[in-house]
Design an enzyme around this catalytic site. Sequence first.
Site, short mmCIF file in Angstrom:
data_model
loop_
_atom_site.label_atom_id
_atom_site.label_comp_id
_atom_site.label_asym_id
_atom_site.label_seq_id
_atom_site.Cartn_x
_atom_site.Cartn_y
_atom_site.Cartn_z
CG HIS A 125 -5.38 -2.49 1.15
ND1 HIS A 125 -4.72 -2.11 -0.42
CD2 HIS A 125 -5.16 -1.89 1.85
CE1 HIS A 125 -4.19 -1.56 0.17
NE2 HIS A 125 -4.19 -1.24 1.13
CB SER A 171 -0.99 0.00 1.28
OG SER A 171 -2.27 0.40 1.08
C1 GTR Z 1 -5.14 4.48 2.40
C2 GTR Z 1 -4.65 5.44 0.79
C3 GTR Z 1 -3.67 4.31 -0.02
C4 GTR Z 1 -3.38 3.62 0.62
C5 GTR Z 1 -4.01 3.05 1.74
C6 GTR Z 1 -2.44 2.16 2.98
O1 GTR Z 1 -5.99 5.41 2.73
O2 GTR Z 1 -6.51 6.11 0.02
O3 GTR Z 1 -3.15 5.40 -1.00
O4 GTR Z 1 -1.76 3.96 0.73
O5 GTR Z 1 -4.26 3.74 2.74
O6 GTR Z 1 -1.44 2.49 2.62
O7 GTR Z 1 -3.31 1.22 3.24
#
Ligand code: GTR
Length: 364
Positions: free
Chosen positions: A347, A204
């Site tokens: 995610h 991420s």
């Molecule tokens: C989110 C962000 C993403 C991603 C994520 C993370 O809130 O919008 O770009 O990087 O965090 O790092 O888990």
Amino acid sequence: MYFDIKNEIEARKLPDLFKFSDGTDVNSDNVSKRRMEMLEILQKNVYGYVPDAPDKIDFYIEKTDDTRCCAGKAIYKEIRITFPINDSEFSFPVKIMMPKAVKKAPFAVIANFRGTLPDEYIPSEELIDRGIGFGVFCYTTDITSDDNDFFSGISGKIYKDGIRKSGSDCGKIAMWAYCASRVLDYAINCEDIDREKTAVAGHSRLGKSALLASACDERFKYVFSNNSGCAGAAVSRGKKGETVKNITDAFPYWFCKNYVSYAENEEKMPCDQHFLLAATAPRKVYVASAAEDFWADPLSEYISCIEAGQFWRLYGKDAFPYIDSIPKPGDIICGSNIGYHIRSGVHFLSRYDWNAFIDFFLKK
Ligand code: GTR
């Protein structure tokens, strides 16, 4: 369902990797100049300039345990890395694990959300069993806070008064990337590490940092970016989910200030994220998507691999062997230089992601 990916890519109107900014053609003779130009464009407009590597650096081993780590299969070390920066000094801890069974082990620098082991994003024992060593640091507590505080950690060394003045002064993604290279400074001189199998990995926001680290630092031979999405692997033009506006509203301090001017104005950017993948060429890139990670937008991550993949041709290497449709969960599409997979689920940095990357990493 058939999906014409070529039409989709054309509709995105991505900037051309094969033309210098002045319109001249890029060819195999001037390709390294183009790589430098792309790095310059990315730093000036997106991440800010990554500081220069320090002239000297010290490593101090604070703790070693070779008795019970991973059932005794690994050597565990806690080291402290210290280097001068702007008339001052910065120092941070790294946890290292090396497989005892391998003389010269592949090594991954992992920028992580936490700095302790075991960790839900790091399958230590699988890595050790497959003969891979790694070093991990926590991006916030060890390096700099994940907020607008530019006094915190290394930020306060780079900006003595905690203020960024120019539009291209680096943001925090660049600082996390910079510190990944400092871990490599340590690893590269260790007898038990294979210098041709070095990787930088992250998930991420740290997948974005990993991509920047490998783009800038040619000593990384592989990069593994997991679910890195916006400002990571995914192209921003035509992107679904998180946009430049969303990300610069929520996390302006990740980037240089210039990046904000491209919010809802992506078509004006002199680059897109396929530049970031291509800047690692001719070294190797692995991109992992998750089917339900709509915010990151798997299709835009895939398109980035297809477009960037062409760049390897200039080095006489194979492009990305993409399929002419949208990949489905479970698909692993690996060329010799770019690998991509999409798994089911949300995610997360899972064992599935690691195992697929490890297969790519260990391929002869
Ligand atoms: C989110 C962000 C993403 C991603 C994520 C993370 O809130 O919008 O770009 O990087 O965090 O790092 O888990």
